[in-house]
Design a protein around this motif. Structure first.
Motif, short mmCIF file in Angstrom:
data_model
loop_
_atom_site.label_atom_id
_atom_site.label_comp_id
_atom_site.label_asym_id
_atom_site.label_seq_id
_atom_site.Cartn_x
_atom_site.Cartn_y
_atom_site.Cartn_z
N GLU A 226 0.81 -1.23 0.00
CA GLU A 226 0.00 0.00 0.00
C GLU A 226 0.84 1.27 0.00
O GLU A 226 0.39 2.32 -0.46
CB GLU A 226 -0.95 0.00 1.21
CG GLU A 226 -2.15 -0.90 1.05
CD GLU A 226 -3.17 -0.70 2.15
OE1 GLU A 226 -2.97 0.17 3.03
OE2 GLU A 226 -4.19 -1.43 2.14
N THR A 227 2.05 1.21 0.53
CA THR A 227 2.88 2.41 0.56
C THR A 227 3.50 2.72 -0.80
O THR A 227 3.91 3.86 -1.05
CB THR A 227 4.02 2.26 1.58
OG1 THR A 227 4.96 1.27 1.12
CG2 THR A 227 3.49 1.85 2.94
N GLY A 228 3.60 1.73 -1.67
CA GLY A 228 4.29 1.90 -2.94
C GLY A 228 5.80 1.84 -2.81
O GLY A 228 6.51 2.08 -3.79
N PHE A 229 6.31 1.50 -1.64
CA PHE A 229 7.74 1.44 -1.41
C PHE A 229 8.34 0.05 -1.62
O PHE A 229 9.56 -0.10 -1.67
CB PHE A 229 8.08 1.91 0.00
CG PHE A 229 7.79 3.37 0.26
CD1 PHE A 229 7.72 4.28 -0.78
CD2 PHE A 229 7.57 3.82 1.55
CE1 PHE A 229 7.46 5.63 -0.55
CE2 PHE A 229 7.31 5.16 1.81
CZ PHE A 229 7.25 6.06 0.75
N TRP A 230 7.47 -0.99 -1.71
CA TRP A 230 7.97 -2.36 -1.77
C TRP A 230 7.24 -3.13 -2.87
O TRP A 230 6.01 -3.11 -2.95
CB TRP A 230 7.77 -3.06 -0.43
CG TRP A 230 8.45 -2.37 0.70
CD1 TRP A 230 7.90 -1.48 1.58
CD2 TRP A 230 9.83 -2.47 1.05
NE1 TRP A 230 8.85 -1.03 2.46
CE2 TRP A 230 10.06 -1.62 2.18
CE3 TRP A 230 10.91 -3.20 0.54
CZ2 TRP A 230 11.29 -1.49 2.78
CZ3 TRP A 230 12.15 -3.07 1.15
CH2 TRP A 230 12.34 -2.23 2.26
N LEU A 231 8.02 -3.82 -3.70
CA LEU A 231 7.48 -4.64 -4.79
C LEU A 231 7.89 -6.08 -4.58
O LEU A 231 9.09 -6.38 -4.47
CB LEU A 231 8.01 -4.15 -6.14
CG LEU A 231 7.54 -4.96 -7.36
CD1 LEU A 231 6.10 -4.60 -7.72
CD2 LEU A 231 8.47 -4.74 -8.55
N ALA A 232 6.91 -6.98 -4.54
CA ALA A 232 7.18 -8.42 -4.44
C ALA A 232 7.00 -9.06 -5.81
O ALA A 232 6.12 -8.67 -6.58
CB ALA A 232 6.23 -9.07 -3.44
N ALA A 233 7.85 -10.05 -6.12
CA ALA A 233 7.82 -10.69 -7.44
C ALA A 233 8.13 -12.17 -7.30
O ALA A 233 8.86 -12.60 -6.40
CB ALA A 233 8.84 -10.02 -8.36
N ASP A 234 7.58 -12.95 -8.27
CA ASP A 234 7.99 -14.34 -8.40
C ASP A 234 9.12 -14.41 -9.44
O ASP A 234 9.87 -13.48 -9.59
CB ASP A 234 6.80 -15.23 -8.72
CG ASP A 234 6.19 -14.97 -10.11
OD1 ASP A 234 6.65 -14.06 -10.81
OD2 ASP A 234 5.27 -15.71 -10.49
N GLY A 235 9.22 -15.52 -10.15
CA GLY A 235 10.27 -15.68 -11.14
C GLY A 235 11.42 -16.53 -10.65
O GLY A 235 12.39 -16.75 -11.39
N ALA A 236 11.33 -17.01 -9.43
CA ALA A 236 12.37 -17.85 -8.84
C ALA A 236 11.75 -18.63 -7.69
O ALA A 236 10.64 -18.31 -7.24
CB ALA A 236 13.52 -16.99 -8.32
N PRO A 237 12.42 -19.66 -7.19
CA PRO A 237 11.89 -20.31 -5.98
C PRO A 237 11.72 -19.32 -4.83
O PRO A 237 10.78 -19.43 -4.05
CB PRO A 237 12.97 -21.36 -5.68
CG PRO A 237 13.56 -21.69 -6.99
CD PRO A 237 13.57 -20.39 -7.75
N ASP A 238 12.63 -18.35 -4.71
CA ASP A 238 12.48 -17.31 -3.69
C ASP A 238 11.56 -16.20 -4.21
O ASP A 238 11.59 -15.86 -5.39
CB ASP A 238 13.83 -16.67 -3.36
CG ASP A 238 14.79 -17.64 -2.70
OD1 ASP A 238 14.33 -18.71 -2.26
OD2 ASP A 238 15.99 -17.32 -2.64
N VAL A 239 10.76 -15.63 -3.31
CA VAL A 239 10.08 -14.37 -3.59
C VAL A 239 11.13 -13.27 -3.43
O VAL A 239 11.88 -13.26 -2.45
CB VAL A 239 8.91 -14.13 -2.61
CG1 VAL A 239 8.26 -12.78 -2.89
CG2 VAL A 239 7.90 -15.25 -2.70
N THR A 240 11.21 -12.35 -4.39
CA THR A 240 12.11 -11.22 -4.24
C THR A 240 11.29 -9.98 -3.89
O THR A 240 10.21 -9.77 -4.41
CB THR A 240 12.93 -10.96 -5.51
OG1 THR A 240 12.05 -10.87 -6.64
CG2 THR A 240 13.92 -12.09 -5.75
#
Length: 343
Positions: A226-240
């Motif tokens: 909600e803050t727009g300061f953090w983006l989560a993504a897949d594309g790997a076994p780890d979430v980045t």
């Protein structure tokens, strides 16, 4: 990787639907569950009781409740459908065009992808305007500037359209296939997850761009908090998790969240606490302090859930204290989650 059951999280309700879930949406006091064969069920968020349903004959890909929970739109391989809460009226449009995504600008207007176009509809399905044909099928869209600009992703670019403007007023080019689109709530950043295993970023005020490449798999899920300061993504076994505060993520490293073999769902907890839920094909749901630590930190879940191993299809927060999970075997559950300080 295995996970243990966290008995501290109480199950608010637990139901099974007869159509394999593919998407969830939660707004107000409602939760909507879309099934692969096209059955969309509308549930009471507190109890899980069904209060409405509709059918999209060609199958479903996504579902989105309006901000006031008064309407719903579902999209699928051959069209889209809208549902009205007041009387249960359903309007189905079998356009024959691939309709992968939808997004509400407010409680009066919704945008849907339809083949090479994006259509903007009123809440009952009447077309207000549409974009000119894109170079290929539109894969995702998102509203910016409090619903005054629509970002539309198709091969080769993300286009920005103002209200009732068929032609784009701004174009953000990138030669590649965009699979997911995320716009920061601040309006400062547009991000696309791509078939070429990258995330591409544009800064909206000047068009400056950045590519984060080197992911082992295509990036098909992106989500800003909600803050727009953090983006989560897949594309790997780890979430980045990338830090967009300050000048953005250029020349920085993400935090890595390690739990799943393959990530299948992401959902930020409402609020500014930096807490994220993720789901995997191993059936695990993980809860994270996703913004803890420093760049390059390898984080472990604050809590994990596992109940039989059916892959997680979708996650949604029905307010800050209720997490809804949907699994491919049809099981839909809601968990009571402690306050952010107690997670």
């Amino acid at each position: 990787m295995s996970a243990t059951i966290d008995s501290d999280l109480a199950t608010a309700w637990d139901i099974t639907v007869d159509d394999a879930p593919v998407a969830l949406s939660a707004r107000g006091d409602l939760v909507a569950v879309a099934g692969a064969e096209g059955t969309i069920r509308v549930l009471d968020a507190a109890m899980g009781a069904e209060i409405g349903a509709l059918e999209l004959p060609s199958g479903a890909l996504s579902v989105e409740l309006s901000p006031d929970a008064g309407h719903l739109v579902a999209t699928g391989p051959m069209g889209y459908a809208l549902w009205r809460r007041a009387d249960g009226q359903t309007t189905v449009c079998e356009s024959g065009a691939w309709s992968a995504a939808a997004a509400w600008a407010d409680h009066e207007r919704v945008a849907v992808t339809s083949g090479r176009h994006a259509f903007v509809l009123d809440k009952d399905g009447g077309e207000l305007w549409r974009t000119e044909p894109a170079a290929s099928t539109v894969t995702d869209l998102a509203w910016m500037r409090q619903g005054r600009r629509l970002a539309v992703a198709a091969y080769g670019a993300v286009h920005g359209h103002e209200r009732h403007t068929e032609k784009p007023v701004v174009t953000y080019p990138y030669i590649g296939s965009h699979l997911a689109l995320a716009v920061a709530p601040t309006g400062q950043w547009i991000c696309s997850g791509n078939q070429d295993a990258s995330i591409h970023i544009w800064r909206t005020r000047d068009g400056n761009e950045l590519t984060m490449s080197g992911y082992p798999e295509k990036v098909s899920r992106l989500a800003f908090d909600e803050t727009g300061f953090w983006l989560a993504a897949d594309g790997a076994p780890d979430v980045t998790v990338w830090d967009f505060s300050g000048k953005g993520p250029a020349r920085t490293a993400p935090r890595s969240l390690r739990c799943h073999e393959t990530v299948t769902a992401l959902a930020w907890r409402p609020g500014a606490a930096g807490q994220l839920a993720s789901g995997g094909d191993d059936g695990t749901v993980a809860l994270w302090h996703a913004t803890a630590g420093r760049p390059e930190a390898l984080l472990r879940p604050a809590r994990t859930l596992e109940d039989g191993g059916s892959p997680v299809a979708a996650l949604a927060w029905a307010g800050p204290h209720l997490l809804v999970t949907a699994r491919r075997d049809g099981r839909v559950q809601a968990y009571g989650v402690p306050s952010p300080t107690a997670l």
